[in-house]
Design a protein around this motif. Structure first.
Motif, mmCIF file in Angstrom:
data_model
loop_
_atom_site.group_PDB
_atom_site.id
_atom_site.type_symbol
_atom_site.label_atom_id
_atom_site.label_comp_id
_atom_site.label_asym_id
_atom_site.label_seq_id
_atom_site.Cartn_x
_atom_site.Cartn_y
_atom_site.Cartn_z
ATOM 1 N N TYR A 110 4.607 6.751 1.302
ATOM 2 C CA TYR A 110 3.603 7.741 0.807
ATOM 3 C C TYR A 110 3.044 7.232 -0.364
ATOM 4 O O TYR A 110 3.597 7.124 -1.192
ATOM 5 C CB TYR A 110 4.229 9.119 0.661
ATOM 6 N N ALA A 111 1.707 7.434 -0.449
ATOM 7 C CA ALA A 111 0.708 6.826 -1.526
ATOM 8 C C ALA A 111 -0.146 8.091 -1.798
ATOM 9 O O ALA A 111 -0.786 8.581 -1.158
ATOM 10 C CB ALA A 111 0.305 5.551 -1.452
ATOM 11 N N LYS A 112 -0.525 7.946 -3.183
ATOM 12 C CA LYS A 112 -1.723 9.030 -3.468
ATOM 13 C C LYS A 112 -2.273 8.408 -4.722
ATOM 14 O O LYS A 112 -1.604 7.970 -5.766
ATOM 15 C CB LYS A 112 -0.811 10.349 -4.176
ATOM 16 N N PHE A 113 -3.685 8.286 -4.864
ATOM 17 C CA PHE A 113 -4.288 7.798 -6.050
ATOM 18 C C PHE A 113 -5.293 8.959 -6.340
ATOM 19 O O PHE A 113 -6.048 9.698 -5.721
ATOM 20 C CB PHE A 113 -5.108 6.562 -5.164
ATOM 21 N N ALA A 114 -5.285 9.339 -7.655
ATOM 22 C CA ALA A 114 -5.893 10.400 -8.310
ATOM 23 C C ALA A 114 -6.599 10.008 -9.423
ATOM 24 O O ALA A 114 -6.540 8.995 -9.982
ATOM 25 C CB ALA A 114 -4.951 11.514 -8.356
ATOM 26 N N GLU A 115 -7.607 11.125 -9.823
ATOM 27 C CA GLU A 115 -8.143 10.962 -11.308
ATOM 28 C C GLU A 115 -9.334 9.760 -11.365
ATOM 29 O O GLU A 115 -9.389 9.271 -12.422
ATOM 30 C CB GLU A 115 -6.888 10.837 -12.322
#
Length: 217
Positions: A110-115
């Protein structure tokens, strides 16, 4: 640098960007090696360095919660060149090695890219890969004229198998051990160790009972 073919892309966020995960899996007889990459792709140009990448890998993983860091983004392709591969940046690149066991294991990523200001939202992606089980071999038993042969066993690559301690029976005979052919000599004892990485049928070896006949004039 463009993302490799086979990259699994997440949903597009606010029509501006998305992230993807690429995996490359190779195995030897005892281990599986996995290269994991995370990629960022934008609709048009994007410059950013105050973002946050999260990525987790494991058999029980259900979301990305571990922060990996921030990545410098400098995408320059703009109007008229939407979704150009020049507007892709590799966010993560790491190789893992897993020992193969007696059952296959599925790992989730699982990957998440934020901001990222340009996106104005959080991007997600997920995929999975499988570490296969070790190769297995069947060890079968043949009572070879007797009865009560043990049930077949499974031998795993690189691991010693303790042979069944069950001994077959045959009227008028004594069980001697196990041979690799119907007429062969003893190669293995009951409860012995089998280490070959191959399937085999073991045949009971028998010794006939003998009796003394005496004469009295």
């Amino acid at each position: 640098m463009a993302a490799p073919s086979g990259t699994v892309w997440g949903s597009i966020v606010n029509s501006h960007g998305r992230i993807g995960i690429y995996t490359s899996v190779s195995s030897t007889a005892t281990q599986t090696t996995v290269n994991v990459q995370a990629w960022f792709w934008t609709w048009y140009s994007c410059t950013d360095s105050y973002n946050s990448l999260y990525l987790d890998i494991g058999t029980g993983v259900t979301s990305a919660t571990t922060k990996v860091g921030s990545i410098e983004i400098n995408h320059t392709r703009d109007w008229g060149e939407a979704w150009h591969t020049d507007n892709q940046t590799r966010l993560y690149n790491k190789t893992f090695t897993y020992n193969r066991g007696t059952s296959a294991a599925t790992y989730k990523i699982y990957a998440k890219f934020a901001e990222v200001d340009y996106i104005e939202g959080t991007m997600y992606a997920n995929t999975s890969f499988t570490v296969p089980a070790l190769a297995s071999y069947t060890v079968s038993y043949n009572a070879n004229g007797g009865s009560g042969a043990p049930s077949a066993q499974t031998k795993w690559y690189g691991k010693a198998l303790t042979l069944s301690s069950t001994k077959p029976t045959r009227a008028g005979h004594t069980f001697q051990g196990w041979a690799t052919s119907a007429s062969g000599g003893v190669s293995y004892s009951a409860g012995g160790s089998y280490t070959a990485n191959s399937a085999v049928t073991l045949y009971a070896v028998w010794k006939a009972h003998t009796y003394t006949v005496s004469y009295n004039a």
